[in-house]
Design a protein around this motif. Structure first.
Motif, PDB file in Angstrom:
ATOM      1  N   GLU A   1     -65.778 -22.121 -17.837  1.00 53.49           N
ATOM      2  CA  GLU A   1     -66.242 -23.452 -17.441  1.00 53.49           C
ATOM      3  C   GLU A   1     -65.231 -24.191 -16.557  1.00 53.49           C
ATOM      4  OE1 GLU A   1     -69.142 -24.499 -17.985  1.00 53.49           O
ATOM      5  OE2 GLU A   1     -69.946 -23.436 -19.720  1.00 53.49           O
ATOM      6  N   ARG A   2     -64.524 -23.478 -15.717  1.00 55.45           N
ATOM      7  CA  ARG A   2     -63.484 -24.144 -14.920  1.00 55.45           C
ATOM      8  C   ARG A   2     -64.057 -25.161 -13.942  1.00 55.45           C
ATOM      9  NH1 ARG A   2     -58.186 -20.473 -13.550  1.00 55.45           N
ATOM     10  NH2 ARG A   2     -57.879 -19.593 -15.639  1.00 55.45           N
ATOM     11  N   GLU A   3     -65.253 -24.919 -13.434  1.00 61.50           N
ATOM     12  CA  GLU A   3     -65.837 -25.865 -12.486  1.00 61.50           C
ATOM     13  C   GLU A   3     -66.194 -27.186 -13.154  1.00 61.50           C
ATOM     14  OE1 GLU A   3     -69.088 -24.183 -10.382  1.00 61.50           O
ATOM     15  OE2 GLU A   3     -67.888 -22.649  -9.385  1.00 61.50           O
ATOM     16  N   GLU A   4     -66.411 -27.156 -14.467  1.00 62.18           N
ATOM     17  CA  GLU A   4     -66.816 -28.359 -15.199  1.00 62.18           C
ATOM     18  C   GLU A   4     -65.653 -28.999 -15.955  1.00 62.18           C
ATOM     19  OE1 GLU A   4     -69.715 -29.522 -14.848  1.00 62.18           O
ATOM     20  OE2 GLU A   4     -71.036 -27.875 -14.275  1.00 62.18           O
TER      21      GLU A   4
END
Length: 239
Positions: free
Chosen positions: A32-35
């Motif tokens: 979930e790095r983008e979030e």
């Protein structure tokens, strides 16, 4: 020094040392790095960190480290609404008058108990609509196991995190008219047997006054590992 989205490999190694205390951080680092933003207190090593996950309607914040480190990290917190998770014995660093619940982090080593033929992995979120208002996440990102009757789940439990290092048991619920029939125990036993095939650690978060649930979890080997604080920042969400 506080850095944002740096030293993430070191943060992952730091969390792997005790995955039952950091499962959501490990999950977000890998999936979930983008979030998610990761605030790391760095001084030739990790002194603490703050994670802010914004992929849900209400941001979720995890704080870990020494008291002074978490106080420094909180200076970067500017969300209008959020749920903050931090160790119970550090809750005094939060100076606002928001509702705080005591949460137990419980952990267990999974064993093979049984595979229940009536417990199925759910692939269609509509099946969970009797139990949850917005069940999409539990199918799209989690592994959810349920006893199904007439096309709808009447008791379920989910692996909110499923990594080689740790699984997280959550979203355990039984439809009201089917409670006290042993359904939750069957689903959890099946869940633990599935986890046994994939990991050596299972963790869960439970409100400290939910004695019925705690007693059930203890039957499957869970023990309290740490007390945490769940802080509702301008929201009213029951853990």
């Amino acid at each position: 020094m506080i850095v944002i989205n740096e030293h993430l490999e070191e943060l992952e190694k730091y969390c792997i040392k005790d995955p039952t205390l950091h499962p959501f951080t490990l999950w977000d680092l890998r999936n979930e790095r983008e979030e998610t933003d990761f605030y790391v207190d760095w001084d030739n090593g990790i002194r603490g960190y703050m994670l802010i996950y914004r992929g849900a309607a209400i941001p979720s914040v995890i704080l870990h480290g020494s008291k002074s480190s978490m106080e420094n990290l909180l200076q970067y917190f500017d969300e209008e609404k959020a749920i903050i998770h931090l160790p119970w014995n550090r809750r005094d660093i939060w100076k606002r008058d928001d509702k705080i619940y005591k949460i137990y982090i419980m952990a267990a080593t999974p064993k093979f108990y049984f595979l229940d033929g009536e417990v199925k992995e759910v692939k269609d979120s509509k099946i969970l609509s009797y139990l949850f208002e917005n069940p999409e996440y539990l199918v799209e990102k989690a592994k959810t196991y349920a006893i199904i009757k007439d096309g709808f789940a009447i008791s379920s439990a989910s692996a909110l995190v499923y990594l080689p290092e740790v699984w997280v048991l959550g979203a355990v619920i039984t439809k009201k008219e089917y409670r006290n029939m042993g359904l939750a125990s069957r689903v959890i036993g099946h869940f633990m047997s599935m986890a046994y095939q994939s990991t050596k650690n299972v963790a869960l978060w439970v409100r400290s006054d939910n004695h019925i649930a705690i007693h059930l979890y203890e039957k499957y080997g869970f023990k309290v590992k740490r007390e945490d604080a769940w802080i509702n920042v301008s929201v009213d969400i029951l853990p």
